[in-house]
Design a protein around this motif. Sequence first.
Motif, PDB file in Angstrom:
ATOM      1  N   ARG A   1     -11.731  81.933  60.080  1.00  0.00           N
ATOM      2  CA  ARG A   1     -11.742  80.566  60.758  1.00  0.00           C
ATOM      3  C   ARG A   1     -10.993  80.992  62.028  1.00  0.00           C
ATOM      4  N   PRO A   2     -11.553  80.617  62.996  1.00  0.00           N
ATOM      5  CA  PRO A   2     -11.192  81.144  64.441  1.00  0.00           C
ATOM      6  C   PRO A   2      -9.881  80.332  64.757  1.00  0.00           C
ATOM      7  N   PHE A   3      -9.502  79.164  64.510  1.00  0.00           N
ATOM      8  CA  PHE A   3      -8.284  78.710  64.661  1.00  0.00           C
ATOM      9  C   PHE A   3      -7.154  79.128  63.900  1.00  0.00           C
ATOM     10  N   ILE A   4      -7.523  79.420  62.775  1.00  0.00           N
ATOM     11  CA  ILE A   4      -6.587  80.343  61.860  1.00  0.00           C
ATOM     12  C   ILE A   4      -6.143  81.727  62.703  1.00  0.00           C
ATOM     13  N   THR A   5      -7.145  82.371  63.132  1.00  0.00           N
ATOM     14  CA  THR A   5      -7.296  83.699  63.598  1.00  0.00           C
ATOM     15  C   THR A   5      -6.213  83.371  65.076  1.00  0.00           C
TER      16      THR A   5
ATOM     17  N   HIS B   1      -8.629  73.803  66.110  1.00  0.00           N
ATOM     18  CA  HIS B   1      -8.377  72.826  64.908  1.00  0.00           C
ATOM     19  C   HIS B   1      -8.571  71.420  65.129  1.00  0.00           C
ATOM     20  N   LYS B   2      -8.221  70.861  66.240  1.00  0.00           N
ATOM     21  CA  LYS B   2      -8.687  69.411  66.536  1.00  0.00           C
ATOM     22  C   LYS B   2      -9.834  69.258  67.058  1.00  0.00           C
ATOM     23  N   ALA B   3     -10.822  70.263  67.428  1.00  0.00           N
ATOM     24  CA  ALA B   3     -12.100  70.352  67.991  1.00  0.00           C
ATOM     25  C   ALA B   3     -12.883  69.811  66.514  1.00  0.00           C
ATOM     26  N   GLY B   4     -12.503  70.349  65.282  1.00  0.00           N
ATOM     27  CA  GLY B   4     -13.025  70.113  64.229  1.00  0.00           C
ATOM     28  C   GLY B   4     -13.036  68.625  63.780  1.00  0.00           C
TER      29      GLY B   4
ATOM     30  N   ASN C   1     -12.619  66.255  65.995  1.00  0.00           N
ATOM     31  CA  ASN C   1     -13.139  65.607  67.219  1.00  0.00           C
ATOM     32  C   ASN C   1     -12.184  64.654  68.064  1.00  0.00           C
ATOM     33  N   ASP C   2     -10.829  65.342  67.914  1.00  0.00           N
ATOM     34  CA  ASP C   2      -9.479  64.740  68.232  1.00  0.00           C
ATOM     35  C   ASP C   2      -8.821  65.475  69.375  1.00  0.00           C
ATOM     36  N   LEU C   3      -9.230  65.495  70.536  1.00  0.00           N
ATOM     37  CA  LEU C   3      -8.590  66.393  71.686  1.00  0.00           C
ATOM     38  C   LEU C   3      -7.692  65.711  72.545  1.00  0.00           C
ATOM     39  N   ASP C   4      -7.414  64.415  72.424  1.00  0.00           N
ATOM     40  CA  ASP C   4      -6.605  63.771  73.425  1.00  0.00           C
ATOM     41  C   ASP C   4      -5.091  64.356  73.389  1.00  0.00           C
ATOM     42  N   THR C   5      -4.386  64.670  72.212  1.00  0.00           N
ATOM     43  CA  THR C   5      -3.245  65.209  72.474  1.00  0.00           C
ATOM     44  C   THR C   5      -3.147  66.656  72.791  1.00  0.00           C
ATOM     45  N   VAL C   6      -3.993  67.428  72.195  1.00  0.00           N
ATOM     46  CA  VAL C   6      -4.151  68.874  72.823  1.00  0.00           C
ATOM     47  C   VAL C   6      -4.484  69.071  74.124  1.00  0.00           C
ATOM     48  N   THR C   7      -5.248  68.246  74.878  1.00  0.00           N
ATOM     49  CA  THR C   7      -5.339  68.131  76.189  1.00  0.00           C
ATOM     50  C   THR C   7      -4.326  68.161  76.776  1.00  0.00           C
ATOM     51  N   ILE C   8      -3.300  67.140  76.438  1.00  0.00           N
ATOM     52  CA  ILE C   8      -2.130  66.823  77.234  1.00  0.00           C
ATOM     53  C   ILE C   8      -1.349  68.401  77.175  1.00  0.00           C
TER      54      ILE C   8
END
Length: 195
Positions: free
Chosen positions: A104-108, A157-160, A162-169
């Motif tokens: 899992r890339p996000f865990i990596t 993690h968030k891309a999975g 489909n919730d990228l608002d917070t991580v974009t900030i």
Amino acid sequence: MKLLIFLLALLPLDRLIWLGFTDSLGANPIEFITRSTGTWSLVFLCLTLAMTPLRLLTNSVAWIRYRRMLGLFSFFYACLHFGIWLWLDQDFDLAGMIKDVVKRPFITMGFISFVLLIPLALTSTHWAQRKLGRRWAQLHRLIYLIACTVILHYWWHKAGKNDLDTVTIYAVVLLLLLCCRIPYIRKLLSKQFIT
């Protein structure tokens, strides 16, 4: 001031303990605690990286006095984040953990971030700084790489979901903080104080 920062930095942990005692961690408490500790590790990473731009903008070295404590709190919450995942999610199954890290890339990216934070935390003392000399500054430049791997961890993690608002900030904030290290921009920030 250091004592105040120390006490304020413990508030997220106090909140989690309080929510645990009052049975208010939601329907999925493991996910809630894991997400919360990860977020606070990222917040303290941003605050750590913000100390140099603040020093340049204000021409005050006072900000640098808090950098180590903020960095150690970033590591502290990263330890909680990792420990909860290893204990409550993986049940200390090292084979399962390695499999998760590889598949899992996000865990990596999260695992790489945590591993890279360890030498920075271990060499955060004045003794280590004196002992390592110039190599200390070179080692601690890993924080820039960690900022990138942490954002990738959060982003994937968030891309999975489909919730990228917070991580974009957070990504924009970290990008701005890293840009402050570019010599030309550093000079501009210093001149801003003079003018």
